[in-house]
Write a protein that holds these residues in place. Sequence first.
Motif, PDB file in Angstrom:
ATOM      1  N   ILE A 181      -7.787  -8.410  -5.780  1.00  0.00           N
ATOM      2  CA  ILE A 181      -8.315  -7.648  -4.635  1.00  0.00           C
ATOM      3  C   ILE A 181      -9.388  -6.678  -5.114  1.00  0.00           C
ATOM      4  O   ILE A 181     -10.452  -6.542  -4.512  1.00  0.00           O
ATOM      5  N   PHE A 182      -9.112  -6.036  -6.243  1.00  0.00           N
ATOM      6  CA  PHE A 182     -10.091  -5.086  -6.803  1.00  0.00           C
ATOM      7  C   PHE A 182     -11.413  -5.787  -7.108  1.00  0.00           C
ATOM      8  O   PHE A 182     -12.490  -5.284  -6.792  1.00  0.00           O
ATOM      9  N   TYR A 193      -4.445  -4.634   2.295  1.00  0.00           N
ATOM     10  CA  TYR A 193      -3.978  -6.006   2.171  1.00  0.00           C
ATOM     11  C   TYR A 193      -2.454  -6.072   2.120  1.00  0.00           C
ATOM     12  O   TYR A 193      -1.849  -6.950   2.718  1.00  0.00           O
ATOM     13  N   ARG A 194      -1.851  -5.141   1.405  1.00  0.00           N
ATOM     14  CA  ARG A 194      -0.424  -5.295   1.104  1.00  0.00           C
ATOM     15  C   ARG A 194       0.504  -4.463   1.967  1.00  0.00           C
ATOM     16  O   ARG A 194       1.678  -4.783   2.098  1.00  0.00           O
ATOM     17  N   LEU A 217      -8.454   0.157 -13.422  1.00  0.00           N
ATOM     18  CA  LEU A 217      -8.165  -0.861 -12.418  1.00  0.00           C
ATOM     19  C   LEU A 217      -7.483  -2.057 -13.048  1.00  0.00           C
ATOM     20  O   LEU A 217      -6.683  -2.740 -12.418  1.00  0.00           O
ATOM     21  N   PHE A 231     -10.693   1.121  -4.222  1.00  0.00           N
ATOM     22  CA  PHE A 231      -9.909  -0.053  -4.600  1.00  0.00           C
ATOM     23  C   PHE A 231      -8.483   0.063  -4.068  1.00  0.00           C
ATOM     24  O   PHE A 231      -7.912  -0.913  -3.593  1.00  0.00           O
ATOM     25  N   ARG A 270       0.834  -3.402   7.979  1.00  0.00           N
ATOM     26  CA  ARG A 270       1.405  -4.508   8.749  1.00  0.00           C
ATOM     27  C   ARG A 270       1.598  -4.111  10.213  1.00  0.00           C
ATOM     28  O   ARG A 270       2.073  -3.015  10.498  1.00  0.00           O
ATOM     29  N   ILE A 311      -0.091 -11.701  -4.287  1.00  0.00           N
ATOM     30  CA  ILE A 311      -1.282 -11.850  -5.136  1.00  0.00           C
ATOM     31  C   ILE A 311      -1.477 -10.598  -6.003  1.00  0.00           C
ATOM     32  O   ILE A 311      -1.203  -9.472  -5.567  1.00  0.00           O
ATOM     33  N   ASP A 312      -1.898 -10.804  -7.238  1.00  0.00           N
ATOM     34  CA  ASP A 312      -2.136  -9.674  -8.146  1.00  0.00           C
ATOM     35  C   ASP A 312      -3.232  -8.786  -7.557  1.00  0.00           C
ATOM     36  O   ASP A 312      -4.288  -9.282  -7.142  1.00  0.00           O
ATOM     37  N   ARG A 313      -2.959  -7.498  -7.539  1.00  0.00           N
ATOM     38  CA  ARG A 313      -3.917  -6.617  -6.858  1.00  0.00           C
ATOM     39  C   ARG A 313      -5.255  -6.561  -7.567  1.00  0.00           C
ATOM     40  O   ARG A 313      -6.256  -6.166  -7.000  1.00  0.00           O
ATOM     41  N   ARG A 314      -5.282  -6.982  -8.830  1.00  0.00           N
ATOM     42  CA  ARG A 314      -6.558  -6.949  -9.548  1.00  0.00           C
ATOM     43  C   ARG A 314      -7.565  -7.925  -8.955  1.00  0.00           C
ATOM     44  O   ARG A 314      -8.775  -7.713  -9.039  1.00  0.00           O
ATOM     45  N   TYR A 364       1.969 -12.113   6.055  1.00  0.00           N
ATOM     46  CA  TYR A 364       3.242 -11.421   6.266  1.00  0.00           C
ATOM     47  C   TYR A 364       4.038 -12.087   7.389  1.00  0.00           C
ATOM     48  O   TYR A 364       5.220 -12.410   7.216  1.00  0.00           O
ATOM     49  N   PHE A 415      -9.031  -8.555   4.609  1.00  0.00           N
ATOM     50  CA  PHE A 415      -7.764  -8.228   3.950  1.00  0.00           C
ATOM     51  C   PHE A 415      -6.686  -7.899   4.980  1.00  0.00           C
ATOM     52  O   PHE A 415      -5.557  -8.359   4.882  1.00  0.00           O
ATOM     53  N   VAL A 438      -5.796 -11.237   6.863  1.00  0.00           N
ATOM     54  CA  VAL A 438      -5.082 -12.203   6.017  1.00  0.00           C
ATOM     55  C   VAL A 438      -3.719 -11.638   5.605  1.00  0.00           C
ATOM     56  O   VAL A 438      -2.706 -12.337   5.646  1.00  0.00           O
ATOM     57  N   GLY A 439      -3.703 -10.368   5.239  1.00  0.00           N
ATOM     58  CA  GLY A 439      -2.438  -9.738   4.841  1.00  0.00           C
ATOM     59  C   GLY A 439      -1.409  -9.851   5.945  1.00  0.00           C
ATOM     60  O   GLY A 439      -0.246 -10.179   5.697  1.00  0.00           O
ATOM     61  N   ILE A 468     -13.384  -6.609  -3.940  1.00  0.00           N
ATOM     62  CA  ILE A 468     -14.040  -5.478  -3.276  1.00  0.00           C
ATOM     63  C   ILE A 468     -15.236  -5.010  -4.108  1.00  0.00           C
ATOM     64  O   ILE A 468     -16.271  -4.606  -3.571  1.00  0.00           O
ATOM     65  N   MET A 469     -15.120  -5.126  -5.439  1.00  0.00           N
ATOM     66  CA  MET A 469     -16.249  -4.724  -6.278  1.00  0.00           C
ATOM     67  C   MET A 469     -17.436  -5.651  -6.039  1.00  0.00           C
ATOM     68  O   MET A 469     -18.570  -5.195  -5.890  1.00  0.00           O
ATOM     69  N   SER A 484      -6.495  -2.364  -1.504  1.00  0.00           N
ATOM     70  CA  SER A 484      -5.216  -2.973  -1.853  1.00  0.00           C
ATOM     71  C   SER A 484      -4.153  -2.619  -0.816  1.00  0.00           C
ATOM     72  O   SER A 484      -3.359  -3.476  -0.404  1.00  0.00           O
ATOM     73  N   LEU A 531       0.383 -15.797  -1.340  1.00  0.00           N
ATOM     74  CA  LEU A 531      -0.758 -15.019  -0.854  1.00  0.00           C
ATOM     75  C   LEU A 531      -0.381 -13.548  -0.738  1.00  0.00           C
ATOM     76  O   LEU A 531      -1.181 -12.649  -0.989  1.00  0.00           O
ATOM     77  N   GLN A 532       0.882 -13.324  -0.363  1.00  0.00           N
ATOM     78  CA  GLN A 532       1.337 -11.936  -0.209  1.00  0.00           C
ATOM     79  C   GLN A 532       1.532 -11.245  -1.540  1.00  0.00           C
ATOM     80  O   GLN A 532       1.345 -10.054  -1.672  1.00  0.00           O
ATOM     81  N   LEU A 553     -17.730   4.287  -3.824  1.00  0.00           N
ATOM     82  CA  LEU A 553     -17.840   3.161  -4.753  1.00  0.00           C
ATOM     83  C   LEU A 553     -19.284   2.657  -4.799  1.00  0.00           C
ATOM     84  O   LEU A 553     -19.808   2.362  -5.878  1.00  0.00           O
TER      85      LEU A 553
END
Lengths: 266, 278, 300
Positions: free
Chosen positions: C21-22, B135-136, A56, B128, B139, C16-19, C284, C276, C279-280, C25-26, B132, C13-14, A249
């Motif tokens: 997000i990871f 979020y991305r 990850l 995960f 749409r 953002i590093d996906r890490r 957008y 997510f 907000v996503g 969620i964890m 992701s 915000l769009q 998870l």
Amino acid sequence: MNEQTRRLLVVGAVGLVVLFALVWSALGQMEGFWVSGAGLGTWFAAFLTLSILSFLYDDNPFYRFAESLFIGVSAAYWMVQGIWQQLIPNMLGRLAPAFVNEHMAQVPLDVDPVDRSMALVQLVLGCLLLWRLAPKGTWIARWPLAVIVGWAAGTNLTRYLVSDFTKQVSPAMIPLVEPSQTAFLGIDWIGTLTALVTVFGLLAALIYFFFSVEHKGFLGQVSRGGIWILMITFGAAFGYTVMGRIALLVGRMEFLFVDWLQVIGP
Amino acid sequence: MRRQIPLLITFVVGVIMLFEAFIPHPPFDQLNESLSITFDVLAAFAFMLGGGNLAKIHLTKISRSEPGWGYSAVTMAGFFAMLAVGLFKVGGPSGVKHALEAEGSWFQAAYDYCFLPLSATTFSLLAFFVASASYRAFRAKNREATVLLIAALIILLGRTLVGTALTETLPGSLELLFGALLAYLAWEQYRSKRWVSLSLIGAVGAFVLIRTLYGYLILAGGGDFYLLTVPDLVNWIMVVPQLAGQRAIMIGICLGIISMSLRLILGVERSYLGSDND
Amino acid sequence: MAETETPSMMERLQAIDRRWIFLFIMLAVVIPLAFDLTIDEVATPEVQAIYDRIEELPPGSNVLLPFDYGPESEPELQPMADSYVRHLCRRKQKLFFMCLWATGQAQTLKTVDHVLEQEFSDYSYGRDYVMLGFRPGGQGVIQVVVSDFRTLYQSDVEGTPIDEIPIMQNVKGLKDMDLILNISGGFPGLKEWIQFGGDRTGVPVAGGVTAVQAPLLYPYYPGQLSGIMGGLKAAAEYESLLIQGYSEAYGTDTERFAAIRRMGPQTLAHLVIILFLVVGNIAYFASRGSSREQRKSLEK
């Protein structure tokens, strides 16, 4: 933050987790890997879990190690099961029951001659299939492949026709209006709506899939309705997929925090 | 020869299996049994073929010292260790006649402490990526995507404790939501001057309003009248529109499989035979 | 022009590093694990149908339990498997375990070791339950056991010849089963049990599947499928039904019900995903709106 500081941070975080686990187990709060075989196994499982999760952050040697191990172990697992659960009792056991009975597994000693000759055919076909690994003459593996394909085609044709076609059509042929004694205007409106969507939703979605006629005019409108139904279907599928993935998870986190570290009670 | 015989085998086996469904009597029932066992045994051989293929690829990579051969060595070490432990039934009771998963067996230990965490964690990574993606990538770019998004949101909410909690505390909230949706649709139709659809939506809206008032004032929550709740709505979506769409897909796939099976049996579809060069 | 400008908050915000997000969620999964977030679930009709079907079976009925899954879906499916076995044992049914997945036998053992043997000491192997084990072939195995188990299963997992096992005395093929209760993680699984088992023999089929598979199987319900349980939520609902139905046994001790416990993390993670999604989409549309305005002002 440049790449090097970032890497240092990650190594530091992992180091902290390991340090915590060592101290925690030394204090007797969790099972140390030196205590028992199961303890060692749990620590190794935790190492593999963390190695996979490390992907990850970024691709790294620990992840590649765990991934490579996974491929090898799972291929061997299925292979061993195939040999012990099928080839030995059901093929060898019919070809050479006395030998198998003495050295490998208990099988009936009296074998029907037809079964025995079929077992021989299976052995030959199996060897032909494995011939694919040989450097030359791999075309011979098409014979057993043809048996597999023929069997699957013959059974699928009827099984799908019955289960996925005829038995799917009849539940969509239902009365469109549900009467009710007590409800508004004497009609169960939700039941009626249900019946309408069940019938016309299916029809609209099917028309959307039907490409032999151009989707214009009335048909175009209906197929647009079909798209809406399909979008609801895909939305539900997405929601369920999220649900399933999250559950997996949760299972892994339970392993790390409850079974391994034992920081959270069961 | 190289192509005709396999085509003939497929035809004969396929036709026998087809006949068996309609004539479950001798000789077809016996042929069905024999051929099905052959299929099952060949499935076990296919596992061996898979393992053999893996070994072939990785051993070649190791012998040629190709880049990343070290990872191939790990794969092979895991593969042969698991194979040896399983085939010789190391650990557990003496002899090889006991179960593979017998107590103390190394094969079972390897399953519990190696195969299980690797497999489970690899699949849990998807959680995960699905987050992701939510979020991305997800749409509401057009009306269809919006429907998809709303359906997903309702399902996600309804399949949690929150959905259950909403049932008890906020009755009627979905009627409001439904009303809002109808109002939005009506506004859209009004703007684009589609009077027929506007009047249809108006009729539905009026009906919902009357039914709700009737339920509240006359039945007072009793009888056949019930308010929509989130879990109810989720169930309804799953069992009605979702099911209708899924059924359409199922019928479509089914027709595809049937025609493909026919093509295979009749030898029209030959791609499974590969090219003539091997 | 827009590229040289500093990105707006929405654009950042769009991107953002996906890490992050990871990590989010964890945390959403780990934090609720520490708290006891449980609630009494209300069973959906599909889940209730399975419960009722088992309740209606007369004691001593033959129930086939194919465990067709592996470690990758264990968190969702193991609670279902445990609940089924608990319920069937309370109702004194005869259990026949088998699997179409190589990993199925290892999973069967988890249920047998931790549930059946621990909680039901009166159940004896060979008399009340049997583990037939794994056979490769998927639907090919079902096709054979429809008429006779002995063709593929000459002995059970322990190596005991089938004919020496008392529970197998009156059982020949699939038609001798009163219910097929499948737990399925993919292919081969519940779909194949319906197509090759249930629809062929008329034996009722029901089962629990992963959430990913569940929507695909809904068209079979309720005609060809007596009931269906999809994912952790359904597993938790079934556990709630068991707790309510057998309160004298489980009323106080709910610790053993894993799915109910896991619904806390599941809920928070769902809420985070919903966040997510919202907000996503806001980010957008806001950034699209602002870039459109910029383009318009440039055109002027």
